[in-house]
Motif scaffolding. Structure first.
Motif, short mmCIF file in Angstrom:
data_model
loop_
_atom_site.label_atom_id
_atom_site.label_comp_id
_atom_site.label_asym_id
_atom_site.label_seq_id
_atom_site.Cartn_x
_atom_site.Cartn_y
_atom_site.Cartn_z
N HIS A 21 -70.07 74.09 -12.71
CA HIS A 21 -70.93 73.31 -13.62
C HIS A 21 -70.31 71.94 -13.90
O HIS A 21 -71.03 70.94 -14.00
N GLY A 36 -78.50 67.84 -16.64
CA GLY A 36 -79.37 69.01 -16.53
C GLY A 36 -80.44 68.88 -15.46
O GLY A 36 -81.29 69.75 -15.31
N SER A 37 -80.40 67.81 -14.67
CA SER A 37 -81.46 67.63 -13.67
C SER A 37 -81.16 68.34 -12.34
O SER A 37 -81.96 68.27 -11.41
N ARG A 39 -80.22 72.09 -10.76
CA ARG A 39 -80.08 73.53 -11.04
C ARG A 39 -79.04 74.15 -10.11
O ARG A 39 -78.90 73.73 -8.95
#
Ligand SMILES: *Cc1c(COP(=O)(O)O)cnc(C)c1O
Length: 239
Positions: A21, A36-37, A39
């Motif tokens: 992450h 957050g764009s 996944r």
């Protein structure tokens, strides 16, 4: 790969997932894209259901599988989590294996011919949401790789949008790991994606980037990265 920081016993993959992450967040920032764009799809092929359970315990929702038989056994073994997991099929799909995938998966990212798309469409239960699909593009024209040639993508995309039980979401590719410039293939994939959207498609998923090249893919606009090794460790067999 740097050693993962210690993780709580309840969540043995937490350190590796956090590191992935962090890589995604850093590349997203570097690209000037919204947090957050991108996944994360955790590629669990060759790892057992308990490993998927462990990753889910750390908050991971989307899992990718390559081999239909192995995948369906795992989906069954994790039936208690079915509502909370999102299953993506990302491997070569033979026509005699489409039914189980159509019935049990949420996405198929590896569509590379109309006949397979048609079978998935016919076999998708009307009681389920539409099956999300991506067209797999052989972006480096490698003889060893699956996927359609870039110039054939628009026609296949057009045909898939006419299938009522499928939702065409985007493009998927596995760039050659030997490229001199790791951003070259993702850049060409992105150009194809943009051209399709400019001609009237409404694609939102550009699936590109693996453990070794996720930064290059994110810098070129990938919206989903598919990560196996960096989460679960090295696979024993190179199936
Ligand atoms: C195995 C696989 C991945 C994950 O690769 P890693 O290098 O282990 O991260 C991603 N995409 C596809 C299609 C795969 O088959």
């Amino acid at each position: 790969m740097p050693a993962a920081p210690p993780a709580p016993a309840s969540c043995p993959l937490a350190g590796r997932l956090a590191a992935v992450h962090e890589r995604i967040a850093a590349a997203t920032r570097q690209a000037g894209r919204a947090p957050g764009s991108v996944r994360l799809l955790a590629v669990s092929k060759t790892f057992d259901a308990d490993q998927v359970r462990a990753a889910h315990a750390c908050g991971q929702v989307a899992f990718g599988e390559n081999y239909a038989q192995e995948a369906l056994a795992k989906v069954n073994a994790l039936a208690d989590l079915r509502e909370r997991l999102e299953w993506h099929f990302i491997g070569p799909l033979q026509s005699n294996k489409t039914r189980g995938v159509a019935e049990r998966f949420d996405w198929v990212q590896s569509v590379e011919r109309l006949s397979i798309a048609q079978r998935l469409d016919r076999q998708r239960s009307p009681t389920l949401p539409r099956l999300n699909v991506c067209i797999q593009v052989n972006i480096d024209a490698e003889a060893s790789k699956s996927g359609v040639a870039p110039e054939q993508v628009p026609e296949l995309a057009e045909q898939i949008t006419r299938l009522p039980r499928l939702a065409l979401r985007g493009l998927m590719a596995l760039p050659s790991p030997h490229a001199v410039d790791a951003r070259d293939a993702p850049r060409r994939l992105r150009a194809l994606f943009d051209a399709l959207n400019a001609s009237g498609f409404a694609l939102d998923t550009l699936s590109c980037g693996m453990s070794g090249d996720l930064e290059a893919a994110i810098l070129e606009g990938a919206t989903m990265v598919r990560i196996g090794t960096a989460i679960f460790g090295a696979r024993e067999t190179s199936q």
